[in-house]
Design an enzyme around this catalytic site. Structure first.
Site, PDB file in Angstrom:
ATOM      1  N   ASP A 287       0.879  -1.169   0.000  1.00  0.00           N
ATOM      2  CA  ASP A 287       0.000   0.000   0.000  1.00  0.00           C
ATOM      3  C   ASP A 287       0.923   1.227   0.000  1.00  0.00           C
ATOM      4  O   ASP A 287       2.125   1.118   0.238  1.00  0.00           O
ATOM      5  CB  ASP A 287      -0.951  -0.008   1.203  1.00  0.00           C
TER       6      ASP A 287
HETATM    7  C1  NOJ Z   1      -4.057   3.969  -0.007  1.00  0.00           C
HETATM    8  C2  NOJ Z   1      -5.216   3.038   0.048  1.00  0.00           C
HETATM    9  O1  NOJ Z   1      -5.235   2.356   1.277  1.00  0.00           O
HETATM   10  C3  NOJ Z   1      -5.231   2.052  -1.108  1.00  0.00           C
HETATM   11  O2  NOJ Z   1      -6.413   1.314  -1.062  1.00  0.00           O
HETATM   12  C4  NOJ Z   1      -5.087   2.772  -2.398  1.00  0.00           C
HETATM   13  O3  NOJ Z   1      -5.140   1.862  -3.474  1.00  0.00           O
HETATM   14  C5  NOJ Z   1      -3.794   3.548  -2.409  1.00  0.00           C
HETATM   15  N1  NOJ Z   1      -3.803   4.509  -1.310  1.00  0.00           N
HETATM   16  C6  NOJ Z   1      -3.554   4.302  -3.699  1.00  0.00           C
HETATM   17  O4  NOJ Z   1      -4.452   5.342  -3.802  1.00  0.00           O
END
Ligand code: NOJ
Length: 866
Positions: A287
């Protein structure tokens, strides 16, 4: 650049420990190490072709090119939310990672699909697939490589969890089927799906330290979700197994810690469970900023660093240069980097992509302007970055159908379906538009007008939003009804003047919102701070229903809300839950209100009080400045399993939902199959393959030449200088792998297969899917109109298991008077428990009973399993 090597020392999986003075205060949950990281299996079912193509491609790559595939180019560096470097020499353009689980985020002329949660409420496999396919096709049309969804974490342990709506349901079987169908759809659409967030990401509070500090919480490590082995297998991991079986190409590891080891460097999670036991053949991406180490995360099973920089716009990376250096100095073995590149390219080929024939990325996530900086943060390279490609096709039809078929008719005393109502009054802000437009709030971080999507990264821009006011009015006019609406929750004088009139049918729209932790809406820091309706909704309902004897309530929400105070009122003649319906909201709700479409069933339980759920978000740190500790001590008992165990009353149980006709259940039959015995998997893997050699001379890894077009804050695989210590900017440089990496972490020799895994069979031991029983029942439509019934099969596993657990369902469209057969194959997995002692699934001797019914508490038929 900060080195992989030094940071690894701090927090390598299996090494991470709380400071000693903390340990005596509290015995912290811990995560056992598992090394080496399992490498790809060229014979894995469903992956052979992809693996062969990947091998041909990756064999031609230099070490720099391989590293370039594994490391994002940095936050806001290219057009997508995450991008890994191109390999121009061989014709591979950059790979684009883009949100979200409801549509392509941050662009235009895309569709907004209903939330996963509302789609789960359809209990309809073909609609789950169709929605996934539509999203995949749209992502493909925009030039996306990996669509960042679907979601099975959060599963929905706490109803307040901010991102529950991005996922499907707190029931693992419903979520498992939903995620698998979605993945098949997305990947048939031609892009790689990403099952996220792996795992235990059940709340927003404390998922990232910086974010928490921004809210005034002084913590130095993120929340640890503490989950025991049995609960992990039987609940949280379950849907990810289905995702792997469905062939998902990527998995995103989550922000928070799991048993006090960061998910993206937790070797137990990534190496043992995901790649070992489940035989996952795709790649693990972090993430955004969830990576905390370099070498340690590499050997713990991470394959791609997103967005590539340590923290946004630092210009530094745990990988990039440092991964190159870590291979050159022997810290990370080449086979591990080969495996990362292989996994990434296999996923690419698996969904039908071809090198040199990728769809160009035709949008920029960072601006809607047609011309602008391709390298956004560096403000470099002006070109046409938004081509405004319309990718919506006919998806509006699917969206309308899914949202209508997912809407749940919770209560109906006869007011619905509407039949040429004389006078309709639609009441509430939630029936109208946001006065500033449906996309006015960035990442939907507000609750203005009708709620059709939560907030955060799980969003997309509306191409339009049909409000309930517009949709219902259009339908009402076809019948010549009189129609008025008051699109405010606070205009009591005007509202009472209308709803008190003769013949008035009042439809009150209310909502409750939530989203991702980086946005705070009205004191809700991602997670909901309570379960009540927003903006005076409860009072609005009570006031309208106090004077209008035909009051219908429609709830748009991200999960259950408390209805205890008013749901039983006799003046409230119908209640519907319409979740987060996406762009066709008003048309979908009109379809259900007028009986054109059969409604769905609730994918979660509606408790009478907040406390009755037995679990809640941890809102305050509970471990000093150290990692807040959240013990999942209720085990597998969440949602209906908890309510059943506590034997407590509730408002509407999981699986409940009314229909406009009636059904009769009969003739339950159980046929036993001749499944063979279960044999644990034995044997060994092949040794780790390496694909080619590499020069160990650092001079071969320097930036190409003086005229190289270096881009500010961009993450590269190159070295600045040939002195590796200087190139990595690492004070501890010089320590070798054995100084700090766990034993076995770099061992590329053949490894024993895990018992519960399958030999070349992703999804675990294939015998878990042997059919043990086939259960059938007859479902007859005994009413006078056609309708969909959603029969559900539950099993009681006996002993200390939940009273019943869902194991199958179907959605059957049945004409009046007709009968259809409901059929479920019960597999060995369905009847097993995870045995921590033997580390395998076991069908124990408990008497097991099968139930078929119309909800988790309406178990109409039952039979003992012999
Ligand atoms: C953080 C989020 O938790 C995740 O779900 C997402 O895909 C990424 N940011 C990218 O935006």
């Amino acid at each position: 650049m900060k080195s992989a090597v030094a940071l690894a020392v701090l927090a390598s999986s299996g090494i991470t420990a709380a400071a000693p003075e903390k340990l005596h205060k509290r015995a912290l949950a811990s995560s056992a190490p598992f090394y080496p990281s399992p490498w790809m299996d060229p014979d894995a079912a469903g992956w052979q072709d992809a693996y062969a193509k990947a091998k041909e491609f990756v064999s031609q790559l230099t070490l720099l090119e391989k590293v370039n595939l594994t490391t994002g180019t940095g936050w806001e560096s290219e057009q997508c939310v995450g991008t890994v470097g191109a390999i121009p020499r061989l014709g591979l353009s950059a790979l684009c990672m883009q949100d979200s689980p409801v549509g392509v985020r941050g662009t235009d002329y895309n569709s907004v699909f209903p939330s996963g949660q509302l789609t789960a409420a359809t209990f309809d496999r073909s609609l789950l697939y169709k929605r996934g396919l539509g999203m995949g096709q749209e992502a493909k049309g925009k030039g996306v490589t990996v669509l960042l969804g679907p979601v099975a974490g959060p599963l929905g342990r706490m109803p307040e969890g901010g991102r529950n709506w991005e996922g499907f349901s707190p029931d693992p079987v419903l979520t498992g089927i939903a995620i698998a169908e979605t993945i098949k759809g997305v990947q048939d659409g031609g892009v790689v799906a990403c099952a996220k967030h792996f795992i235990g990401n059940e709340q927003e509070h404390f998922r990232q330290t910086g974010e928490a500090q921004g809210y005034g919480f002084n913590i130095t490590e993120t929340l640890s979700s503490n989950i025991d082995d049995k609960t992990m297998h039987e609940l949280y991991l379950w849907p990810f197994v289905d995702a792997v079986r469905a062939g998902v190409g990527s998995v995103m590891c989550s922000y928070q810690q799991l048993n006090n080891s960061y998910s993206c460097q937790n070797s137990k999670l990534l190496n043992e469970l995901l790649k070992g036991e489940l035989g996952f053949q795709g790649f693990v991406m972090s993430d955004w900023q969830a990576q905390h180490t370099g070498a340690a995360s590499a050997v713990a099973g991470l394959d791609m660093s997103m967005p590539g920089d340590t923290v946004f716009n630092s210009g530094r990376s745990y990988w990039g240069t440092n991964l190159t250096a870590a291979v050159l100095n022997g810290t990370v073995p080449l086979w591990r980097v080969d495996d990362m590149a292989m996994r990434i390219m296999a996923a690419f080929f698996k969904v039908g992509m071809e090198v040199g024939k990728q769809e160009p990325i035709n949008f920029s996530f960072w601006t809607s302007a047609t011309f602008g900086f391709r390298n956004w943060v560096a403000q470099k390279n002006v070109e046409m970055i938004n081509h405004h490609v319309d990718v919506r096709a006919e998806h509006a039809l699917t969206i309308r159908e899914v949202a209508a078929k997912g809407t749940v008719l919770l209560k109906n005393t006869g007011a619905l379906p509407l039949k040429k109502p004389k006078f309709l009054v639609v009441v509430g802000e939630d029936a109208g538009g946001n006065p500033f437009g449906p996309n006015a709030c960035s990442d939907r971080g507000c609750d203005n007008g009708t709620l059709a999507m939560g907030w955060g990264s799980g969003t997309a821009n509306f191409p339009y939003l049909v409000t309930p006011d517009a949709g219902i009015q259009a339908r009402a006019l076809q019948d010549g009804s009189r129609y008025e609406s008051v699109l405010s929750n606070y205009a009591w004088t005007q509202t009472s003047a209308l709803v008190s009139q003769a013949n008035a049918t009042a439809i009150v729209f209310v909502n409750a919102d939530s989203g991702e932790g980086y946005i705070n809406v009205d004191g809700n820091e991602g997670d909901r701070k309570n379960l009540t309706l927003w903006k005076n909704g409860d009072d609005l309902i009570k006031n309208v229903s106090s004077i209008c004897p035909n009051t219908i309530v429609v709830i748009h929400s991200t999960g259950p809300v408390l209805v205890t105070d008013w749901y039983n009122s006799t003046n409230i003649t119908a209640i519907l839950w319409a979740g987060l319906p996406g762009q066709e909201s008003g048309n979908s709700i009109a379809d259900v209100l007028y009986g054109a479409v059969s409604p769905g069933r609730t994918p979660f339980t509606w408790g009478a009080t907040r406390e009755s759920y037995g679990t809640d978000v941890l809102y305050e740190p509970n471990n000093g400045n150290d990692a807040p500790q959240q013990d999942f001590s209720e085990g597998v008992f969440i949602d209906y399993r908890h309510f059943d165990k506590a034997n407590s009353s509730l408002i509407w149980e999981f699986g409940h939902g009314l229909s406009y006709t009636t059904f009769k259940y009969s003739n339950l039959q159980v046929a036993k199959s001749q499944a063979g015995p279960y044999t644990p998997t034995t044997g060994q893997t092949a040794p780790a393959p390496t694909l080619g050699n590499f020069s160990t001379d650092p001079n071969d890894y320097l930036f190409p030449n003086a005229s190289f077009p270096y881009i500010f804050e961009y993450i590269y695989p190159y070295l600045n200088v040939s002195d590796l210590k200087k190139a990595t900017d690492d004070a501890d440089y010089g320590k070798s792998a054995k100084d700090f990496l766990p034993p076995g972490a770099t061992d590329g020799s053949a490894q024993p297969l895990i018992k519960a895994s399958g030999k070349s069979s992703p999804g675990g031991n294939p015998q878990l899917y042997d059919v043990m029983y086939t259960v059938t029942a007859d479902i007859q439509n005994t009413g006078s109109v056609a309708g969909d019934e959603i029969p559900q099969l539950y099993v009681s596993l006996g002993g200390d298991n939940p009273k019943v657990v869902l194991r199958g369902f179907d959605r059957l469209s049945i004409q009046p008077g007709d009968t259809q057969q409901f059929k479920v194959d019960l597999t060995r997995r369905d009847l097993s428990n995870w045995d921590p002692a033997t580390q395998d699934w076991v069908v124990n001797d408990n008497q097991k009973t099968v139930f078929v019914g119309s909800s988790s508490r309406k178990l109409l038929l039952n039979a003992a399993l012999q």
